[in-house]
Write a protein that holds these residues in place. Structure first.
Motif, PDB file in Angstrom:
ATOM      1  N   GLY A  16       0.796  -1.218   0.000  1.00  0.00           N
ATOM      2  CA  GLY A  16       0.000   0.000   0.000  1.00  0.00           C
ATOM      3  C   GLY A  16       0.830   1.270   0.000  1.00  0.00           C
ATOM      4  O   GLY A  16       0.523   2.229   0.706  1.00  0.00           O
ATOM      5  N   TYR A  17       1.908   1.280  -0.775  1.00  0.00           N
ATOM      6  CA  TYR A  17       2.759   2.463  -0.819  1.00  0.00           C
ATOM      7  C   TYR A  17       2.096   3.576  -1.615  1.00  0.00           C
ATOM      8  O   TYR A  17       1.297   3.327  -2.520  1.00  0.00           O
ATOM      9  CB  TYR A  17       4.092   2.125  -1.494  1.00  0.00           C
ATOM     10  N   SER A  18       2.489   4.806  -1.281  1.00  0.00           N
ATOM     11  CA  SER A  18       2.113   5.928  -2.132  1.00  0.00           C
ATOM     12  C   SER A  18       3.020   5.891  -3.356  1.00  0.00           C
ATOM     13  O   SER A  18       3.977   5.122  -3.412  1.00  0.00           O
ATOM     14  CB  SER A  18       2.294   7.245  -1.395  1.00  0.00           C
ATOM     15  N   PHE A  19       2.717   6.759  -4.331  1.00  0.00           N
ATOM     16  CA  PHE A  19       3.492   6.694  -5.567  1.00  0.00           C
ATOM     17  C   PHE A  19       4.973   6.939  -5.310  1.00  0.00           C
ATOM     18  O   PHE A  19       5.827   6.201  -5.800  1.00  0.00           O
ATOM     19  CB  PHE A  19       2.950   7.717  -6.577  1.00  0.00           C
ATOM     20  N   MET A  20       5.274   7.957  -4.504  1.00  0.00           N
ATOM     21  CA  MET A  20       6.682   8.269  -4.226  1.00  0.00           C
ATOM     22  C   MET A  20       7.353   7.117  -3.485  1.00  0.00           C
ATOM     23  O   MET A  20       8.463   6.697  -3.819  1.00  0.00           O
ATOM     24  CB  MET A  20       6.786   9.547  -3.382  1.00  0.00           C
ATOM     25  N   GLN A  21       6.647   6.603  -2.481  1.00  0.00           N
ATOM     26  CA  GLN A  21       7.211   5.470  -1.721  1.00  0.00           C
ATOM     27  C   GLN A  21       7.487   4.290  -2.637  1.00  0.00           C
ATOM     28  O   GLN A  21       8.525   3.647  -2.554  1.00  0.00           O
ATOM     29  CB  GLN A  21       6.237   5.047  -0.617  1.00  0.00           C
ATOM     30  N   MET A  22       6.529   4.079  -3.531  1.00  0.00           N
ATOM     31  CA  MET A  22       6.675   2.968  -4.473  1.00  0.00           C
ATOM     32  C   MET A  22       7.938   3.149  -5.305  1.00  0.00           C
ATOM     33  O   MET A  22       8.743   2.226  -5.462  1.00  0.00           O
ATOM     34  CB  MET A  22       5.424   2.914  -5.361  1.00  0.00           C
ATOM     35  N   LEU A  23       8.120   4.392  -5.783  1.00  0.00           N
ATOM     36  CA  LEU A  23       9.274   4.668  -6.635  1.00  0.00           C
ATOM     37  C   LEU A  23      10.582   4.451  -5.859  1.00  0.00           C
ATOM     38  O   LEU A  23      11.506   3.798  -6.332  1.00  0.00           O
ATOM     39  CB  LEU A  23       9.188   6.115  -7.132  1.00  0.00           C
ATOM     40  N   VAL A  24      10.617   4.999  -4.644  1.00  0.00           N
ATOM     41  CA  VAL A  24      11.820   4.865  -3.815  1.00  0.00           C
ATOM     42  C   VAL A  24      12.085   3.402  -3.514  1.00  0.00           C
ATOM     43  O   VAL A  24      13.211   2.912  -3.641  1.00  0.00           O
ATOM     44  CB  VAL A  24      11.667   5.670  -2.513  1.00  0.00           C
ATOM     45  N   TYR A  25      11.015   2.688  -3.141  1.00  0.00           N
ATOM     46  CA  TYR A  25      11.197   1.284  -2.797  1.00  0.00           C
ATOM     47  C   TYR A  25      11.713   0.489  -4.001  1.00  0.00           C
ATOM     48  O   TYR A  25      12.639  -0.319  -3.881  1.00  0.00           O
ATOM     49  CB  TYR A  25       9.873   0.694  -2.304  1.00  0.00           C
ATOM     50  N   THR A  26      11.133   0.757  -5.163  1.00  0.00           N
ATOM     51  CA  THR A  26      11.559   0.037  -6.359  1.00  0.00           C
ATOM     52  C   THR A  26      13.029   0.305  -6.653  1.00  0.00           C
ATOM     53  O   THR A  26      13.813  -0.624  -6.869  1.00  0.00           O
ATOM     54  CB  THR A  26      10.716   0.483  -7.567  1.00  0.00           C
ATOM     55  N   LEU A  27      13.381   1.578  -6.632  1.00  0.00           N
ATOM     56  CA  LEU A  27      14.773   1.911  -6.957  1.00  0.00           C
ATOM     57  C   LEU A  27      15.729   1.328  -5.936  1.00  0.00           C
ATOM     58  O   LEU A  27      16.784   0.783  -6.287  1.00  0.00           O
ATOM     59  CB  LEU A  27      14.940   3.432  -7.027  1.00  0.00           C
ATOM     60  N   SER A  28      15.364   1.410  -4.656  1.00  0.00           N
ATOM     61  CA  SER A  28      16.285   0.885  -3.642  1.00  0.00           C
ATOM     62  C   SER A  28      16.395  -0.628  -3.771  1.00  0.00           C
ATOM     63  O   SER A  28      17.486  -1.182  -3.626  1.00  0.00           O
ATOM     64  CB  SER A  28      15.813   1.284  -2.249  1.00  0.00           C
ATOM     65  N   SER A  29      15.285  -1.287  -4.073  1.00  0.00           N
ATOM     66  CA  SER A  29      15.362  -2.744  -4.242  1.00  0.00           C
ATOM     67  C   SER A  29      16.278  -3.095  -5.400  1.00  0.00           C
ATOM     68  O   SER A  29      17.082  -4.020  -5.303  1.00  0.00           O
ATOM     69  CB  SER A  29      13.981  -3.323  -4.521  1.00  0.00           C
ATOM     70  N   CYS A  30      16.137  -2.337  -6.495  1.00  0.00           N
ATOM     71  CA  CYS A  30      16.978  -2.630  -7.655  1.00  0.00           C
ATOM     72  C   CYS A  30      18.436  -2.375  -7.341  1.00  0.00           C
ATOM     73  O   CYS A  30      19.317  -3.144  -7.727  1.00  0.00           O
ATOM     74  CB  CYS A  30      16.562  -1.792  -8.850  1.00  0.00           C
ATOM     75  N   LEU A  31      18.681  -1.303  -6.605  1.00  0.00           N
ATOM     76  CA  LEU A  31      20.067  -1.009  -6.219  1.00  0.00           C
ATOM     77  C   LEU A  31      20.601  -2.124  -5.330  1.00  0.00           C
ATOM     78  O   LEU A  31      21.727  -2.615  -5.529  1.00  0.00           O
ATOM     79  CB  LEU A  31      20.127   0.339  -5.492  1.00  0.00           C
ATOM     80  N   GLY A  32      19.761  -2.543  -4.371  1.00  0.00           N
ATOM     81  CA  GLY A  32      20.163  -3.633  -3.494  1.00  0.00           C
ATOM     82  C   GLY A  32      20.465  -4.894  -4.289  1.00  0.00           C
ATOM     83  O   GLY A  32      21.469  -5.563  -4.069  1.00  0.00           O
ATOM     84  N   PHE A  33      19.605  -5.181  -5.237  1.00  0.00           N
ATOM     85  CA  PHE A  33      19.789  -6.352  -6.102  1.00  0.00           C
ATOM     86  C   PHE A  33      21.116  -6.236  -6.846  1.00  0.00           C
ATOM     87  O   PHE A  33      21.919  -7.178  -6.865  1.00  0.00           O
ATOM     88  CB  PHE A  33      18.627  -6.418  -7.101  1.00  0.00           C
ATOM     89  N   SER A  34      21.373  -5.054  -7.429  1.00  0.00           N
ATOM     90  CA  SER A  34      22.594  -4.882  -8.216  1.00  0.00           C
ATOM     91  C   SER A  34      23.839  -5.035  -7.357  1.00  0.00           C
ATOM     92  O   SER A  34      24.782  -5.727  -7.738  1.00  0.00           O
ATOM     93  CB  SER A  34      22.616  -3.505  -8.875  1.00  0.00           C
ATOM     94  N   ILE A  35      23.824  -4.376  -6.196  1.00  0.00           N
ATOM     95  CA  ILE A  35      25.005  -4.440  -5.334  1.00  0.00           C
ATOM     96  C   ILE A  35      25.300  -5.882  -4.960  1.00  0.00           C
ATOM     97  O   ILE A  35      26.420  -6.379  -5.122  1.00  0.00           O
ATOM     98  CB  ILE A  35      24.798  -3.586  -4.064  1.00  0.00           C
ATOM     99  N   VAL A  36      24.265  -6.559  -4.473  1.00  0.00           N
ATOM    100  CA  VAL A  36      24.475  -7.928  -4.014  1.00  0.00           C
ATOM    101  C   VAL A  36      24.905  -8.831  -5.169  1.00  0.00           C
ATOM    102  O   VAL A  36      25.807  -9.658  -5.036  1.00  0.00           O
ATOM    103  CB  VAL A  36      23.196  -8.455  -3.338  1.00  0.00           C
ATOM    104  N   LEU A  37      24.303  -8.610  -6.332  1.00  0.00           N
ATOM    105  CA  LEU A  37      24.653  -9.435  -7.489  1.00  0.00           C
ATOM    106  C   LEU A  37      26.118  -9.240  -7.870  1.00  0.00           C
ATOM    107  O   LEU A  37      26.837 -10.203  -8.145  1.00  0.00           O
ATOM    108  CB  LEU A  37      23.741  -9.065  -8.666  1.00  0.00           C
ATOM    109  N   CYS A  38      26.571  -7.978  -7.874  1.00  0.00           N
ATOM    110  CA  CYS A  38      27.966  -7.703  -8.256  1.00  0.00           C
ATOM    111  C   CYS A  38      28.937  -8.284  -7.239  1.00  0.00           C
ATOM    112  O   CYS A  38      29.921  -8.923  -7.610  1.00  0.00           O
ATOM    113  CB  CYS A  38      28.194  -6.201  -8.401  1.00  0.00           C
ATOM    114  N   ILE A  39      28.644  -8.065  -5.953  1.00  0.00           N
ATOM    115  CA  ILE A  39      29.529  -8.615  -4.925  1.00  0.00           C
ATOM    116  C   ILE A  39      29.597 -10.133  -5.062  1.00  0.00           C
ATOM    117  O   ILE A  39      30.663 -10.737  -5.080  1.00  0.00           O
ATOM    118  CB  ILE A  39      29.012  -8.278  -3.518  1.00  0.00           C
ATOM    119  N   PHE A  40      28.415 -10.713  -5.188  1.00  0.00           N
ATOM    120  CA  PHE A  40      28.332 -12.162  -5.218  1.00  0.00           C
ATOM    121  C   PHE A  40      29.092 -12.729  -6.408  1.00  0.00           C
ATOM    122  O   PHE A  40      29.821 -13.719  -6.285  1.00  0.00           O
ATOM    123  CB  PHE A  40      26.854 -12.562  -5.280  1.00  0.00           C
TER     124      PHE A  40
END
Lengths: 203, 186, 455, 419
Positions: free
Chosen positions: B126-150
């Motif tokens: 139930g995120y607001s639009f901004m929250q949704m955007l932030v959450y999506t971007l942070s998740s993608c960043l998290g995914f990228s960081i972990v993927l690169c390290i791994f």
């Protein structure tokens, strides 16, 4: 035994890991997830096999995903109606069966090339292997991690029975219940599995 | 501040790979080389961000008003599949160079549970639009960081690992240790 | 093929040097955790050597586990060069002395396994001792409660737990004074795990190890300097004295971690530039983690273990083209500045909900409110009735407690409750009772929490 | 980080002579090239300084006989780089007969540039520092302004250049001056090690009259004698591929002396000073030998110990050889060393090899990359193994006794092969 060792989707092929890691905190969730995948796998295999001659290879993937998605939606509606607490605890991972590599993989690799009967057999073979693996992981993680064993709790809405053991062991390694524990459990189980398989194959 | 917290937890303590286990397949399958990992994470970021916006709008302005929320899974996966196809066509025609580096990763994304997972989590929480955007971007960043390290770790794993642990088991254990460490970052 | 001459600095020699550098630290633990308690009559003669035994058990455990492993896979010649006792030795050194032996054994088992699973000595990605440590932290968290750090006659929280208890940024009186002065920090008589406090000995070890070319000194140096830089920046921003950065460097085993753990050759960057960046990032992470959790050194070292290969890739390019590190320099500078400002602004008030605090009952009548609340003390919950009239505490009555008789006695002897009532306008500045720090701190926190709830 | 390696026995301050070999075996090798045309037949009489073979291809440089006598046979012998090479065996008649008379030129700076080049060519002057690359190429048509004379012997044990410089100081300075004049170059810098005070004093005594020549001392480290380091230490200049880019020619001091012989007497390159040292030799010494002398003959004259390995070249870059070795012109030392008693253990990523590498490589990363199961050539290329100068410092410093240099040589080959 042989097909369990050779074609096990989790331990041998490392497919469908997302749910194997996420919903194996309790035994019950684990086997219910396994059965859900079996359900979707079975019906999607049947349908894919039925329409296999009418679908050209270029649009295979989207069509198959839509078929799978339909069955996932049916499944979640059923669960929501009859076992709401289980539906809640499986959460987003239920919907994610849609993109579970096992289901799509079998649809593409097997059901789209074989008859309905064979596809059903294949669905059972893979689905049961998956369920057993899930049960194993769930058992280890719940028993050692939370020191409980949940056979029936969420599904009691349907069955009317509850079967939960608590404080089974004198100790617990709470780490196994955490996400890190999920990875480590599967890692170790896969290693044991590899070990058994290599012994089995050399015999 | 709330958005910052959301962002930080999305990258670290609520990392989608290590705590929610989304996108495990590319994580285990394709991340043996750092170069592949970077390509994959870029592709995932693009597709996820775009499809998150579309599915968010679709959910709130079509599915909810028409009372057909139960169709979300099937609608979302449909959107994602279309998105991937469209992107593939655009990149193929307009950005030849990008296609060469990203082309092989894009088709795999349709079945990447990270994309569907994030879009579903967005609407479920139930995120607001901004929250949704932030959450999506942070998740993608998290995914990228972990993927690169791994991938960098897997690239450098020794050949002397005990035989039974070679391949997936050691990858799982490494990921487990990473999850253990990330879990301490609350 | 050549070369036909070899440098005399062999791996075995390096490991021996490491052992030599550790010896004074181990002996100091015997003094601190064995001899001092003995002089206070807390332990018997055997107890003097308990720290030594503790370390020995740790190193023997990992040694035996590795021996068994190599016996099973029949590669005993490899065992000779696997230095199996080090993970256990380090693990024992970073645990509190009162850790139950079975916890130590489990930790050692995990440490050894985490090494073996990656293929043994030289192939592990993560520092085995620290893996064992965070496993123990995650599984047996009770070990890290205050009472396990007992030293001297008094049970005290470690400086860092204390710091995080009071607030992220404390005054000299809050941070340093309860433990003496900064010199005590430097020499290492403050409470903490076995090795984490004797900064002086760690520095001597650092000089020895650097001169014998055993460790990657760049990591330690850039690590400590970054922590100093950030905390110094924070102290400037807040206008507090030099004690603040020094407190951060001298506490929490930072120097021990920087000298011995972060420089573990196997799990640190091989390239020189990579080492410097590893140290800087370690410093940034430690500072951030200290403000968000209580402990930062172990976690940040483990995090940087993951980045080693990425850093090395950068480091190998920098050798041909110095500009290759530009993005990293920008990133690091950005992180240092941001963390400085964010942490300085994060003057942490006591956590909104103290998990150790619980309101049992609350009666409100006109201008009078009676709280019945519990706060975790040294031995268990302290239950007390607090009466507030017109916004002022008028009486505090302790209903039940589980503190030891001595401690409770010294609190009542000091008339501490009255002191608290007197100083209620600024409760944080009321000094604790020496000899019963935890008990008195808990009482004070109880009142602070009650007042917070009241407002 | 610069590494000092000098824990070893030094030679005495004498040059011994071994100029009466029964048979010499002239190795038919030039540089590393063995594609050579033989110009003599079995049984033919050759004069000292007579041409017996010519290298094929562009870099034509003749190979001379170092004695006079009868060609016995063509035999395979071990050469300085450890390979078996076809050699011309010549039986010494001890007459030292030459086919032409030695002409003594008074002023060696009276040559034109063309004459100078052709003398270098005809006398078979090659770089005596080790590579054995024809020297005239450096001078042919270049506009270099600076000549750097390499008198830095950075490898332990070797003192051949040092002793030559001490004994032939005047001649060397004269030659350098002549080279400068002939080629219109501006200055010359003689680079020596700062701890070699004796040599510095000797040069200081003579250098005053040569305004264009200066002396430069550099720190005592290995590899101070590597061209890139040498030029950087002496002039502060850095270059990309060849020293000529910054207008510098580098010559070894023994090459300079060979040039002197050629300019002054028209004497072709037929003898040189070789250091015989190592723990296996009781009194290490420098010996003036004829090219092609079998090492066995010389060793039999020295007091040696058994159980030592024979090394051609220095202890760092040298190669283990059998005692069938014959000396060639670019052989500067023969060592008898104790075999290393060092078992390879696991790499602990200590990073020492990275610290010491003079070519700025990351040896441990290259080794890991090249030893992995499926080598990623692209990744390997980014680590630039082709820049390795094979100085051996990484293997020397490695606490785990890993032969890192061999791994890098392997990577070098791999990168070269897969284009």
């Amino acid at each position: 035994m042989k097909s369990f060792l050779k074609d096990n989707p989790i331990f041998a092929l490392s497919l469908g890991l997302c749910s194997a890691l996420a919903v194996t905190t309790t035994f019950e969730k684990a086997y219910m997830m396994g059965l859900s995948v079996l359900f979707v796998l079975l019906f999607s295999n049947i349908f894919v096999s039925l329409i296999r001659k009418h679908v050209s290879t270029s649009i295979q993937i989207p069509v198959f995903i839509l078929i799978i998605g339909t069955f996932v939606t049916i499944l979640s509606l059923l669960l929501e109606r009859f076992m709401p607490s289980l539906y809640d605890s499986l959460g987003v991972y239920l919907s994610l069966i849609t993109v579970n590599c096992i289901v799509l993989g079998r649809a593409l690799a097997f059901a789209s090339k074989n008859s309905v009967g064979k596809s059903i057999a294949d669905a059972f073979k893979i689905g049961i292997g998956y369920t057993i693996a899930m049960m194993l992981i769930g058992l280890v993680r719940e028993l050692f991690g939370s020191n409980t064993l949940t056979f029936m709790n969420d599904i009691s809405a349907l069955t009317g029975y509850r079967l939960v053991f608590k404080n089974v062991l004198p100790f617990s390694l709470s780490i196994l219940a955490t996400p890190a524990g999920a990875f480590i459990t599967i890692g170790i189980l896969t290693a044991i599995f590899n070990f058994i398989r290599s012994k089995y194959e050399s015999n | 501040m709330n958005l910052i917290n959301l962002f930080v937890s999305g990258v670290l303590s609520e990392n989608i790979v290590l705590t929610k286990f989304l996108g495990i397949c590319p994580f285990m399958g394709t991340s043996n080389k750092t170069k592949d990992a970077i390509g994959m994470s870029l592709a995932v970021t693009i597709v996820t961000t775009l499809s998150s916006i579309i599915t968010y709008l679709l959910y709130n302005y079509v599915l909810v008003p028409t009372n057909s929320v139960y169709l979300k899974t099937i609608m979302f996966i449909f959107v994602i599949a279309c998105m991937v196809q469209i992107l593939l066509i655009i990149i193929k025609n307009k950005f030849k160079k990008l296609y060469q580096s990203l082309g092989i990763y894009l088709p795999l994304i349709t079945t990447n549970c990270a994309v569907l997972g994030i879009t579903l989590l967005n609407v479920n929480s139930g995120y607001s639009f901004m929250q949704m955007l932030v959450y999506t971007l942070s998740s993608c960043l998290g995914f990228s960081i972990v993927l690169c390290i791994f991938s960098s770790i897997r690239e450098n794993l020794s050949e002397d690992i005990p035989k039974s642990f070679k391949g997936y088991p050691i990858a799982f254990i490494t990921a487990g240790i990473m999850a253990l460490i990330f879990g301490r970052l609350i | 093929m050549g070369p036909f001459i070899k440098s005399s600095n062999k791996t075995s020699r390096m490991m021996f040097n490491l052992l030599i550098a550790l010896t004074p630290i181990i002996l100091f633990t015997v003094y601190k955790h064995g001899y001092i308690p003995y002089t206070h009559g807390q332990v018997d003669v055997f107890g003097i050597f308990y720290p030594l035994l503790f370390v020995l058990i740790g190193s023997l455990t990992t040694f035996i586990i590795e021996l068994l492993y190599y016996l099973i896979i029949k590669r005993t010649d490899e065992f000779k060069t696997s230095y199996g006792f080090f993970p256990g030795l380090f693990l024992a050194l970073i645990l509190p002395i009162k850790t139950p032996i079975y916890v130590l054994l489990v930790g050692c088992l995990v440490a050894s396994l985490s090494k073996i699973v990656f293929g043994g000595f030289g192939r592990n990605i993560f520092n085995p001792a620290l893996i064992g440590y965070i496993f123990v932290v995650a599984t047996f968290s009770f070990v890290f409660s205050t009472s396990y750090y007992e030293v001297d006659t008094v049970s005290k929280a470690t400086p860092l737990t204390n710091a995080s208890m009071v607030s992220g940024i404390g005054t000299y009186d809050e941070l340093v004074k309860p433990y003496g002065d900064l010199l005590d920090f430097f020499i290492g008589t403050t409470p903490g795990s076995l090795a984490e406090t004797s900064t002086l000995l760690c520095l001597l070890a650092f000089i020895y190890l650097t001169c014998t070319k055993t460790i990657k000194w760049r990591i330690s140096l850039s690590y400590i300097s970054t922590v100093f830089l950030i905390t110094f920046g924070i102290s400037r921003l807040l206008g507090v004295g030099l004690y603040y950065p020094l407190f951060h460097i001298l506490s929490g085993g930072l120097v021990f971690g920087a000298v011995f753990m972060a420089t573990d050759p196997v799990t640190s960057a091989a390239t020189t530039t990579g080492q410097i960046f590893q140290g800087i990032l370690l410093g940034i992470l430690t500072c951030i983690l200290r403000f968000t959790t209580t402990e930062g050194v172990a976690t940040s070292i483990l995090i940087m273990n993951m980045f080693v290969f990425i850093l090395d890739k950068m480091g190998s390019r920098v050798r041909f083209n110095s500009y290759a590190c530009l993005p990293w320099v920008v990133l690091v500078c950005f992180m240092i500045i941001v963390s400085m400002f964010v942490l300085a602004s994060k003057k942490r008030v006591v956590a909104e909900k103290d998990p150790n605090f619980n309101i049992v009952n609350k009666e409100v009548t006109d201008n009078k409110t009676i709280y019945t609340a519990t706060q975790k003390g040294y031995g268990g919950n302290i239950k007390a009735d607090v009466v507030i009239e017109n916004g002022k505490i008028v009486s505090v009555e302790i209903i039940s407690h589980n503190e030891t008789k001595d401690r409770y006695q010294s609190v009542t002897d000091a008339n501490y409750i009255n002191k608290l009532i007197e100083g209620q306008d600024n409760l944080k500045n009321v000094d604790t009772v020496s000899g019963a720090t935890v008990t008195s701190t808990s009482l004070r926190k109880l009142l602070i929490n009650v007042m917070e709830d009241f407002h | 980080m610069k590494i000092k390696i000098d824990k070893h026995k030094l030679t005495d301050d004498k040059i011994m002579y071994y100029n009466k070999p029964e048979v010499v075996y002239i190795p038919l090798i030039s540089g590393n090239d063995t594609d050579i045309t033989i110009l003599v037949k079995k049984g033919e009489y050759v004069y000292k300084g007579g041409i017996i073979a010519k290298r094929k291809g562009d870099l034509r440089i003749p190979i001379y006989s170092s004695i006079s006598g009868i060609v016995l046979d063509f035999e395979e012998k071990t050469c300085f780089n450890g390979t078996k090479v076809k050699c011309v065996a010549i039986k010494n008649d001890f007459k030292e007969a030459m086919d032409k008379k030695l002409t003594i030129k008074k002023n060696i700076n009276k040559y034109t540039k063309e004459e100078f080049i052709s003398i270098l060519k005809d006398s078979g002057i090659i770089g005596l520092g080790g590579a054995g690359f024809p020297t005239y190429i450096k001078y042919e048509g270049t506009k270099a302004k600076t000549l750097i004379v390499n008198a830095v012997e950075c490898e332990p044990y070797i003192t051949a250049d040092d002793i030559l410089a001490k004994k032939r100081c005047e001649e060397i300075l004269e030659t350098i001056d002549a080279i400068l004049e002939i080629n219109g170059m501006e200055k010359a810098i003689i680079v020596i090690k700062e701890n070699n005070v004796e040599l510095k004093n000797i040069f200081d005594d003579y250098i005053g009259t040569y305004l264009k020549i200066s002396l430069k001392t550099v720190k005592n480290y290995y590899p101070a004698g590597w061209e890139r380091n040498l030029i950087k230490d002496a002039t502060g200049l850095e270059y990309d591929r060849l020293p000529l880019e910054v207008g510098v020619i580098v010559n070894n001091i023994s090459t300079i002396y060979a040039i002197y012989d050629a300019l002054k007497y028209g004497k072709p390159l037929s003898e040189r000073i070789v250091t015989f040292s190592g723990e296996g030799i009781k009194n290490p010494t420098n010996i003036l030998v004829k090219v092609g002398t079998p090492v066995k003959d010389i060793l039999s004259q020295l007091k040696i110990e058994d159980d030592h390995i024979l090394i051609s070249g220095g202890p760092m870059m040298g190669i283990k050889v059998d005692n069938d070795l014959v000396l060639s012109a670019n052989q500067n030392s023969i060592l008898l060393l104790k075999p290393l008693n060092c078992k390879e253990t696991q790499c602990i990523r200590c990073g020492k090899c990275i610290e010491v590498c003079p070519a700025k490589l990351s040896p441990v990363l290259i080794m890991k990359a090249v030893n992995s199961k499926n080598v990623d050539i692209e990744q390997l290329r980014k680590l630039h193994p082709e820049k390795c100068i094979e100085c051996g410092l990484c293997s020397y410093i490695c606490p785990a006794c890993i032969s890192i240099r061999d791994a890098i040589t392997k990577a070098k080959k791999m990168v070269k092969e897969v284009k």
